[in-house]
Design an enzyme around this catalytic site. Structure first.
Site, PDB file in Angstrom:
ATOM      1  N   GLY A 186       0.793  -1.229   0.000  1.00 41.37           N
ATOM      2  CA  GLY A 186       0.000   0.000   0.000  1.00 41.37           C
ATOM      3  C   GLY A 186       0.823   1.274   0.000  1.00 41.37           C
ATOM      4  O   GLY A 186       0.342   2.324   0.417  1.00 41.37           O
ATOM      5  N   SER A 187       2.079   1.204  -0.506  1.00 42.35           N
ATOM      6  CA  SER A 187       2.871   2.445  -0.523  1.00 42.35           C
ATOM      7  C   SER A 187       2.275   3.428  -1.529  1.00 42.35           C
ATOM      8  O   SER A 187       2.242   4.641  -1.285  1.00 42.35           O
ATOM      9  CB  SER A 187       4.344   2.170  -0.815  1.00 42.35           C
ATOM     10  OG  SER A 187       4.546   1.788  -2.144  1.00 42.35           O
ATOM     11  N   ASN A 188       1.783   2.934  -2.659  1.00 40.67           N
ATOM     12  CA  ASN A 188       1.146   3.848  -3.624  1.00 40.67           C
ATOM     13  C   ASN A 188      -0.132   4.445  -3.041  1.00 40.67           C
ATOM     14  O   ASN A 188      -0.423   5.626  -3.234  1.00 40.67           O
ATOM     15  CB  ASN A 188       0.851   3.119  -4.939  1.00 40.67           C
ATOM     16  CG  ASN A 188       2.089   3.023  -5.804  1.00 40.67           C
ATOM     17  OD1 ASN A 188       2.519   4.006  -6.394  1.00 40.67           O
ATOM     18  ND2 ASN A 188       2.694   1.843  -5.864  1.00 40.67           N
ATOM     19  N   MET A 194      -3.354  -7.269  -7.036  1.00 37.09           N
ATOM     20  CA  MET A 194      -2.739  -8.435  -7.663  1.00 37.09           C
ATOM     21  C   MET A 194      -3.785  -9.410  -8.210  1.00 37.09           C
ATOM     22  O   MET A 194      -3.668 -10.623  -8.035  1.00 37.09           O
ATOM     23  CB  MET A 194      -1.808  -9.151  -6.672  1.00 37.09           C
ATOM     24  CG  MET A 194      -0.722  -8.253  -6.102  1.00 37.09           C
ATOM     25  SD  MET A 194       0.199  -7.355  -7.357  1.00 37.09           S
ATOM     26  CE  MET A 194       1.296  -8.645  -7.874  1.00 37.09           C
ATOM     27  N   ARG A 195      -4.810  -8.856  -8.817  1.00 33.21           N
ATOM     28  CA  ARG A 195      -5.829  -9.710  -9.417  1.00 33.21           C
ATOM     29  C   ARG A 195      -6.206  -9.159 -10.784  1.00 33.21           C
ATOM     30  O   ARG A 195      -6.150  -7.947 -11.009  1.00 33.21           O
ATOM     31  CB  ARG A 195      -7.081  -9.746  -8.535  1.00 33.21           C
ATOM     32  CG  ARG A 195      -6.885 -10.533  -7.266  1.00 33.21           C
ATOM     33  CD  ARG A 195      -8.161 -10.665  -6.486  1.00 33.21           C
ATOM     34  NE  ARG A 195      -9.238 -11.357  -7.193  1.00 33.21           N
ATOM     35  CZ  ARG A 195      -9.336 -12.663  -7.352  1.00 33.21           C
ATOM     36  NH1 ARG A 195      -8.410 -13.460  -6.856  1.00 33.21           N
ATOM     37  NH2 ARG A 195     -10.365 -13.195  -7.992  1.00 33.21           N
ATOM     38  N   VAL A 212      -8.883  -8.073 -13.259  1.00 31.01           N
ATOM     39  CA  VAL A 212     -10.299  -7.699 -13.136  1.00 31.01           C
ATOM     40  C   VAL A 212     -11.068  -8.140 -14.380  1.00 31.01           C
ATOM     41  O   VAL A 212     -10.546  -8.116 -15.497  1.00 31.01           O
ATOM     42  CB  VAL A 212     -10.513  -6.178 -12.897  1.00 31.01           C
ATOM     43  CG1 VAL A 212     -10.121  -5.770 -11.499  1.00 31.01           C
ATOM     44  CG2 VAL A 212      -9.785  -5.357 -13.926  1.00 31.01           C
ATOM     45  N   ASN A 259      -4.378   1.565 -13.684  1.00 27.18           N
ATOM     46  CA  ASN A 259      -3.473   0.639 -13.000  1.00 27.18           C
ATOM     47  C   ASN A 259      -2.051   1.182 -13.062  1.00 27.18           C
ATOM     48  O   ASN A 259      -1.685   1.872 -14.014  1.00 27.18           O
ATOM     49  CB  ASN A 259      -3.534  -0.724 -13.709  1.00 27.18           C
ATOM     50  CG  ASN A 259      -2.612  -1.747 -13.070  1.00 27.18           C
ATOM     51  OD1 ASN A 259      -2.589  -1.911 -11.845  1.00 27.18           O
ATOM     52  ND2 ASN A 259      -1.837  -2.450 -13.883  1.00 27.18           N
ATOM     53  N   HIS A 263       1.943  -0.048 -13.157  1.00 29.46           N
ATOM     54  CA  HIS A 263       2.732  -1.251 -13.460  1.00 29.46           C
ATOM     55  C   HIS A 263       4.218  -0.886 -13.443  1.00 29.46           C
ATOM     56  O   HIS A 263       4.614   0.142 -14.007  1.00 29.46           O
ATOM     57  CB  HIS A 263       2.324  -1.786 -14.837  1.00 29.46           C
ATOM     58  CG  HIS A 263       3.041  -3.041 -15.208  1.00 29.46           C
ATOM     59  ND1 HIS A 263       2.707  -4.269 -14.682  1.00 29.46           N
ATOM     60  CD2 HIS A 263       4.095  -3.251 -16.037  1.00 29.46           C
ATOM     61  CE1 HIS A 263       3.525  -5.193 -15.176  1.00 29.46           C
ATOM     62  NE2 HIS A 263       4.374  -4.601 -16.001  1.00 29.46           N
TER      63      HIS A 263
HETATM   64  C1  GRF Z   1       3.818  -1.523  -7.402  1.00 22.27           C
HETATM   65  O1  GRF Z   1       5.155  -1.732  -7.724  1.00 22.27           O
HETATM   66  C2  GRF Z   1       2.961  -1.526  -8.624  1.00 22.27           C
HETATM   67  O2  GRF Z   1       3.633  -1.138  -9.767  1.00 22.27           O
HETATM   68  C3  GRF Z   1       2.563  -2.980  -8.747  1.00 22.27           C
HETATM   69  O3  GRF Z   1       2.411  -3.418  -7.429  1.00 22.27           O
HETATM   70  C4  GRF Z   1       3.268  -2.673  -6.585  1.00 22.27           C
HETATM   71  C5  GRF Z   1       2.446  -2.194  -5.418  1.00 22.27           C
HETATM   72  O4  GRF Z   1       3.226  -1.630  -4.417  1.00 22.27           O
HETATM   73  N1  GRF Z   1       1.363  -3.107  -9.556  1.00 22.27           N
HETATM   74  P1  GRF Z   1       2.545  -0.971  -3.159  1.00 22.27           P
HETATM   75  O5  GRF Z   1       1.620  -2.007  -2.547  1.00 22.27           O
HETATM   76  O6  GRF Z   1       1.802   0.244  -3.599  1.00 22.27           O
HETATM   77  O7  GRF Z   1       3.669  -0.633  -2.237  1.00 22.27           O
END
Ligand code: GRF
Length: 232
Positions: free
Chosen positions: A47-49, A125-126, A128, A142, A144
């Site tokens: 969940g860093s993003n 990680m699914r 959709v 999304n 990536h």
């Molecule tokens: C990120 O590197 C994103 O590109 C990928 O999953 C990772 C999620 O990281 N789809 P976080 O959970 O937001 O730290």
């Protein structure tokens, strides 16, 4: 695009850009959207993003409200961040569902019940299904960890290392049926250093993810509101 400054300023927020970093396009501005755009964030991991979306909102860089965080994994760290920042969250565990469709429909129902306007897959990680994709056409994005269309699918960072490319990065794109294939919204390039391990490279890619995801949300939010106005 040439970037002369190490620090990139957006709405008075300075991002610490590595001198070799490159973001394109860099035309995004934070539109004042009234009412704020309602986001639904989907996450499965750290969940860093998700946290950087929250920080961007707090810094007034992003004019949005997170209506809900949806996680599919009850152990994911994104939940801790939702609690820390008092963001509503729900666990919709795919293991409790009989099929992918059943899970997707529960997610969709939640998003609709909260009138979410833009769905952000931030480490979801699914895959959709079409129900969500069609319902949120041009409103589902999304992030990536590669410069798409290179290195689609899982373990994109390792794929780039294995191919010995010298520049990789991250991409925010619209979601369509084929995985990691929708139109590109924004990308950031990250050089691969000779001494890079997967972990050191991942750290630099994630740093750029945290910058470009809020920019992409602003960009798409503006489009959503503009097309809504056009239809009135
Ligand atoms: C990120 O590197 C994103 O590109 C990928 O999953 C990772 C999620 O990281 N789809 P976080 O959970 O937001 O730290």
């Amino acid at each position: 695009m040439k970037q002369e400054n190490k620090n990139y300023m957006e709405n008075n927020i300075s991002y610490d850009l590595n001198e070799h970093s490159l973001i394109s396009p860099l035309d995004s501005e934070s539109p004042l959207l009234e009412p704020k755009i309602r986001l639904g964030v989907l996450a499965s991991g750290n969940g860093s993003n998700f946290e950087y979306i929250i920080k961007s909102i707090q810094n007034n860089q992003l004019n949005a409200k997170i209506s809900i965080l949806i996680v599919n994994n009850p152990d994911c760290l994104a939940i801790k961040k939702a609690i820390k920042y008092k963001i509503p969250y729900v666990i919709i565990n795919h293991r409790d569902c009989k099929s992918r469709l059943e899970h997707d429909m529960l997610v969709l129902k939640k998003l609709e019940a909260l009138s979410v306007e833009l769905v952000v897959m931030a480490g979801w990680m699914r895959i959709v299904g079409e129900e969500i994709i069609n319902r949120f056409k041009n409103r589902l994005i999304n992030i990536h960890p590669s410069l798409l269309p290179s290195f689609k699918g899982i373990d994109a960072i390792q794929q780039a290392i294995d191919k010995r490319v010298t520049i990789t990065g991250c991409t925010v794109h619209y979601v369509q049926k084929e995985v990691d294939s929708g139109s590109i919204i924004i990308q950031a390039a990250v050089p691969i250093k000779e001494k890079d391990s997967k972990e050191t490279l991942k750290k630099r890619i994630q740093h750029m993810e945290h910058i470009i995801l809020p920019l992409a949300i602003s960009k798409v939010a503006k489009k959503i509101r503009t097309s809504f106005k056009d239809k009135k």
